[in-house]
Design an enzyme around this catalytic site. Structure first.
Site, PDB file in Angstrom:
ATOM      1  N   TRP A 289      -5.203   1.183  -2.108  1.00 22.79           N
ATOM      2  CA  TRP A 289      -3.937   1.919  -2.117  1.00 22.79           C
ATOM      3  C   TRP A 289      -3.475   2.071  -3.451  1.00 22.79           C
ATOM      4  CZ3 TRP A 289      -3.722   5.595   0.842  1.00 22.79           C
ATOM      5  CH2 TRP A 289      -3.890   5.529   2.205  1.00 22.79           C
TER       6      TRP A 289
ATOM      7  N   ASP B 248       4.866   0.041  -3.474  1.00 20.41           N
ATOM      8  CA  ASP B 248       4.489   0.490  -2.393  1.00 20.41           C
ATOM      9  C   ASP B 248       4.579  -0.179  -1.141  1.00 20.41           C
ATOM     10  OD1 ASP B 248       3.167   2.012  -0.294  1.00 20.41           O
ATOM     11  OD2 ASP B 248       1.300   2.359  -1.311  1.00 20.41           O
TER      12      ASP B 248
ATOM     13  N   LYS C 114       3.686   2.631   9.732  1.00 23.30           N
ATOM     14  CA  LYS C 114       3.089   1.272   9.921  1.00 23.30           C
ATOM     15  C   LYS C 114       3.938   0.304  10.628  1.00 23.30           C
ATOM     16  CE  LYS C 114      -0.220   2.910   7.288  1.00 23.30           C
ATOM     17  NZ  LYS C 114      -0.251   2.944   5.826  1.00 23.30           N
TER      18      LYS C 114
END
Ligand SMILES: *Cc1c(COP(=O)(O)O)cnc(C)c1O
Length: 355
Positions: free
Chosen positions: A101, A167, A191
């Site tokens: 990511w 993040d 999530k």
């Protein structure tokens, strides 16, 4: 048989929250009116919106000099929004790469300005903090504290001499956090927060208002702040459901209680994996994710059988990300200890019948 969903995202939501949402689905403010059918400017929805923000502020102890924005576009939307809002024409952003990511975030940011990349991984997909190096003089430093795909996490907040951007898509609300150490925290909701479609941005107010002139209006933090995150129609149902999740976390002891439970769940699963010679996890223990536990079967030939049998035992979505293979059990706040125990039981039986 109880079903447990180990999907990395969209992930399972707390059972109680889903039951409550079902009950309210068609009759919210009055019979026959769903929250999905309310104007975002109605008094009823404004209350939902404000309550959600206040509960998030309480849960994370967000200082007053931070804005909380409820945005669209997912974490990837922020991969673009962050450089557009924070990276000046003459400045440079530093991106620390620790897994899939953070690499994607750096690649997107480079479209909008000067980006320097530092790979802080070591040979066995762990992290080498010494590789962070000097951090002064950047418009911001970006990193990903929990790499969802790789199952790697950086728990201690790195020392940083420039504004720190994180993040937290797969770890927000999973552990206590000192928000004041960050310039900006963002997270796609799907999530650990709620349904897909909502993105949380927690940003220090003094950093708002410097967006590049060509920034699309819906990505501009100033417009979002000035319009209470309603510059355009927000994802109202996702916002409502996130608010219900915040209430659920509060009612269940807050982030501190979530954190203790998350640590216990992860510890049990890693302990089992380490003690087994059938499964393995190569990440150094201090960089192992509490949220996404990746593991491999020593004999990869058995992967398909493992996944099929797991499903028939009600243990869903254990397949690892296509980029890394193997298995991954995502065990966010909503996953009860019983789910992890059921997984360990199954893994143990599977190993014994395939030794
Ligand atoms: C899932 C995830 C993303 C991507 O989120 P989208 O909402 O699909 O854009 C980005 N970063 C991390 C750490 C993630 O877990």
């Amino acid at each position: 048989m109880t079903t447990y969903n180990f999907c990395a995202g969209p992930a399972m939501l707390p059972t109680e929250v889903m039951a409550q949402a079902q009950q309210q689905l068609r009759d919210f403010s009055q019979p026959g009116v769903s929250v999905m059918e309310l104007s975002h400017r109605s008094a009823e929805f404004m209350q939902v919106a404000e309550e959600a923000e206040q509960n998030l502020r309480d849960l994370m102890q967000i200082p007053d000099n931070y804005a909380v924005l409820f945005m669209h576009g997912g974490a990837r939307g922020q991969f673009s929004a962050i450089p557009l809002n924070l990276l000046s024409e003459t400045g440079t952003a530093l991106y620390l790469e620790s897994g899939q990511w953070s690499v994607s975030a750096a690649k997107e940011a480079a479209k909008f300005g000067r980006v320097e990349v530092r790979d802080i991984r070591d040979a066995n997909s762990s992290i080498d903090l010494a590789k962070i190096g000097a951090t002064a003089g950047y418009d911001y430093v970006h990193y990903c504290p929990n790499e969802t795909v790789d199952g790697v996490s950086i728990t201690a907040v790195p020392e940083c001499d420039s504004p720190l951007v994180a993040d937290m898509s797969s770890c927000i609300l999973g552990r206590d956090l000192d928000v004041s150490k960050f310039a900006l925290i963002y997270a796609g909701a799907q999530k650990n927060v709620g349904p897909a479609g909502l993105t949380l941005v927690i940003v220090r107010r003094d950093l708002i208002g410097q967006a590049a002139a060509h920034t699309p209006a819906i990505l501009d933090y100033r417009l979002a702040q000035e319009n209470d995150s309603m510059y355009n129609t927000p994802p109202t149902f996702a916002w409502y459901l996130a608010g219900e999740v915040f209430k659920w976390i509060k009612a269940n002891g807050g982030v501190t209680a979530m954190s203790a439970r998350n640590q216990a769940k992860a510890a049990a699963l890693y302990r089992f994996i380490d003690a087994s010679d059938f499964y393995r996890n190569g990440v150094s223990p201090i960089f192992r994710s509490e949220m996404n536990v990746t593991f491999q079967l020593q004999d990869a030939e058995l992967n398909q059988r493992f996944l099929a049998q797991a499903e028939s035992h009600g243990l869903m979505a254990l397949k690892g990300h296509r980029l890394v293979g193997g298995m991954r059990a995502s065990i966010y706040n909503a996953m009860p200890m019983a789910g992890v125990e059921a997984l360990i039981d199954f893994m143990d039986n599977f190993a014994q019948s395939h030794q």
